[in-house]
Scaffold this active site. Structure first.
Site, PDB file in Angstrom:
ATOM      1  N   LYS A  46      46.791  45.169  40.745  1.00  0.00           N
ATOM      2  CA  LYS A  46      46.665  45.752  39.403  1.00  0.00           C
ATOM      3  C   LYS A  46      46.411  47.241  39.565  1.00  0.00           C
ATOM      4  O   LYS A  46      45.336  47.647  40.000  1.00  0.00           O
ATOM      5  CB  LYS A  46      45.530  45.095  38.616  1.00  0.00           C
ATOM      6  CG  LYS A  46      45.486  45.528  37.160  1.00  0.00           C
ATOM      7  CD  LYS A  46      44.366  44.822  36.411  1.00  0.00           C
ATOM      8  CE  LYS A  46      44.447  45.116  34.916  1.00  0.00           C
ATOM      9  NZ  LYS A  46      44.360  46.558  34.612  1.00  0.00           N
ATOM     10  N   PHE A 117      56.370  46.199  36.613  1.00  0.00           N
ATOM     11  CA  PHE A 117      55.963  44.806  36.751  1.00  0.00           C
ATOM     12  C   PHE A 117      56.698  43.876  35.795  1.00  0.00           C
ATOM     13  O   PHE A 117      56.492  42.669  35.819  1.00  0.00           O
ATOM     14  CB  PHE A 117      54.448  44.641  36.569  1.00  0.00           C
ATOM     15  CG  PHE A 117      53.870  45.353  35.370  1.00  0.00           C
ATOM     16  CD1 PHE A 117      54.222  45.026  34.076  1.00  0.00           C
ATOM     17  CD2 PHE A 117      52.945  46.371  35.553  1.00  0.00           C
ATOM     18  CE1 PHE A 117      53.674  45.672  32.980  1.00  0.00           C
ATOM     19  CE2 PHE A 117      52.389  47.040  34.470  1.00  0.00           C
ATOM     20  CZ  PHE A 117      52.754  46.681  33.170  1.00  0.00           C
ATOM     21  N   ARG A 187      48.961  38.266  24.307  1.00  0.00           N
ATOM     22  CA  ARG A 187      48.046  38.001  25.415  1.00  0.00           C
ATOM     23  C   ARG A 187      48.342  36.614  25.975  1.00  0.00           C
ATOM     24  O   ARG A 187      48.207  35.615  25.278  1.00  0.00           O
ATOM     25  CB  ARG A 187      46.588  38.120  24.939  1.00  0.00           C
ATOM     26  CG  ARG A 187      45.625  38.423  26.061  1.00  0.00           C
ATOM     27  CD  ARG A 187      44.288  38.880  25.541  1.00  0.00           C
ATOM     28  NE  ARG A 187      44.298  40.189  24.939  1.00  0.00           N
ATOM     29  CZ  ARG A 187      44.254  41.344  25.590  1.00  0.00           C
ATOM     30  NH1 ARG A 187      44.225  41.337  26.917  1.00  0.00           N
ATOM     31  NH2 ARG A 187      44.262  42.488  24.943  1.00  0.00           N
ATOM     32  N   LYS A 193      44.446  38.799  34.776  1.00  0.00           N
ATOM     33  CA  LYS A 193      43.862  39.817  35.643  1.00  0.00           C
ATOM     34  C   LYS A 193      42.690  39.214  36.404  1.00  0.00           C
ATOM     35  O   LYS A 193      41.902  38.442  35.844  1.00  0.00           O
ATOM     36  CB  LYS A 193      43.419  41.041  34.842  1.00  0.00           C
ATOM     37  CG  LYS A 193      42.432  40.773  33.724  1.00  0.00           C
ATOM     38  CD  LYS A 193      42.169  42.049  32.933  1.00  0.00           C
ATOM     39  CE  LYS A 193      41.280  41.765  31.726  1.00  0.00           C
ATOM     40  NZ  LYS A 193      41.056  42.977  30.899  1.00  0.00           N
TER      41      LYS A 193
END
Length: 276
Positions: A46, A117, A187, A193
């Protein structure tokens, strides 16, 4: 007639500005917890940069604001959408933000790469979508675009080892994704994450004065999260942040280490101003 024509032009200008300011419909990350089965998924680092969404013609922020990259930077960009992080290196967020937010950063853009990504609106799973961009880059290599490597998770321990490796080298964390999921926005429970701490966003309600060595500067900020809960964030700020604190009404990102028994955020620490 002239007045009517002028009004029409004005309405068109206002409409075009509102379109530019509209936030793109993107996918967002949920937070991983250890009960989730992620064997067979893929993982990547990330990156701590500024999200840059290319809609096929324009480079814009997560909030829909135009990014004033030089013409040479996006000259060979693809005619289709790509989504990723404008980035330089680990621990360089303030420099990245300074370059990307400026309307005239000039040669400083040579330090920026666009780490991709996602390739939105394409068919197939994640790896198939990224392969479409790879095929384009194979024929158009003179770009700042790179595809973030996706590593297959064949055993759960591989994730914790990778997270430890990234964090120990001052990285932010890891993203795990289900590679079989078709492109979706919002979402997602298929895009998570993974960090050694949690983070969230809040809106600044009030600037609270400092004491002692911070007298005459900001001491902390009173914030409110989306659910209405309020908290004070006082650590994590550099001296320059305390001299020029975030403005009331702006959003900041803070990290925390779970919740107290009373449901309060445990050890909230300022991370950064939220990019729009």
């Amino acid at each position: 007639m002239i007045k009517t024509g002028f009004q029409f032009i004005l309405v068109c200008l206002l409409f075009s500005q509102s379109v530019l300011a509209k936030a793109p419909d993107l996918f967002l990350l949920k937070t991983y917890d250890d009960s989730k089965s992620i064997v067979g998924w893929v993982m990547s680092e990330k990156l701590d940069g500024i999200r840059g969404f290319w809609d096929g013609e324009n480079l814009i922020t997560r909030g829909g604001n135009p990014i004033h990259a030089p013409g040479w930077f996006t000259k060979n960009y693809p005619p289709f959408a790509i989504d990723g992080e404008l980035w330089t290196k680990r621990g360089d967020f303030e420099n990245i933000s300074s370059i990307v937010r400026s309307k005239d950063s000039g040669d400083r853009w040579h330090k920026i790469t666009h780490q991709i990504f996602e390739v939105p609106n394409q068919s197939g799973g994640l790896l198939e979508r990224l392969a479409i961009l790879k095929a384009y880059l194979d024929k158009n290599s003179n770009t700042p675009i790179s595809i973030i490597p996706q590593i297959r998770i064949n055993v759960k321990k591989k994730l914790s080892n990778f997270l430890e490796e990234v964090v120990s080298d001052k990285g932010e964390g890891v993203v795990v994704r289900n590679p079989d999921t078709t492109y979706q926005t919002g979402r997602l429970s298929s895009a998570l994450k993974v960090k050694k701490y949690f983070d969230s966003e809040c809106t600044v309600l009030k600037i609270l004065p400092g004491k002692g060595k911070y007298a005459g500067m900001m001491g902390s900020v009173l914030c409110q999260v989306a659910g209405g809960r309020q908290l004070k964030v006082g650590s994590g700020f550099k001296d320059k942040d305390r001299v020029n604190p975030p403005s009331v009404g702006s959003k900041i990102t803070f990290k925390y280490y779970g919740f107290t028994k009373k449901g309060n955020y445990k050890y909230p620490v300022y991370l950064r101003a939220r990019s729009e």
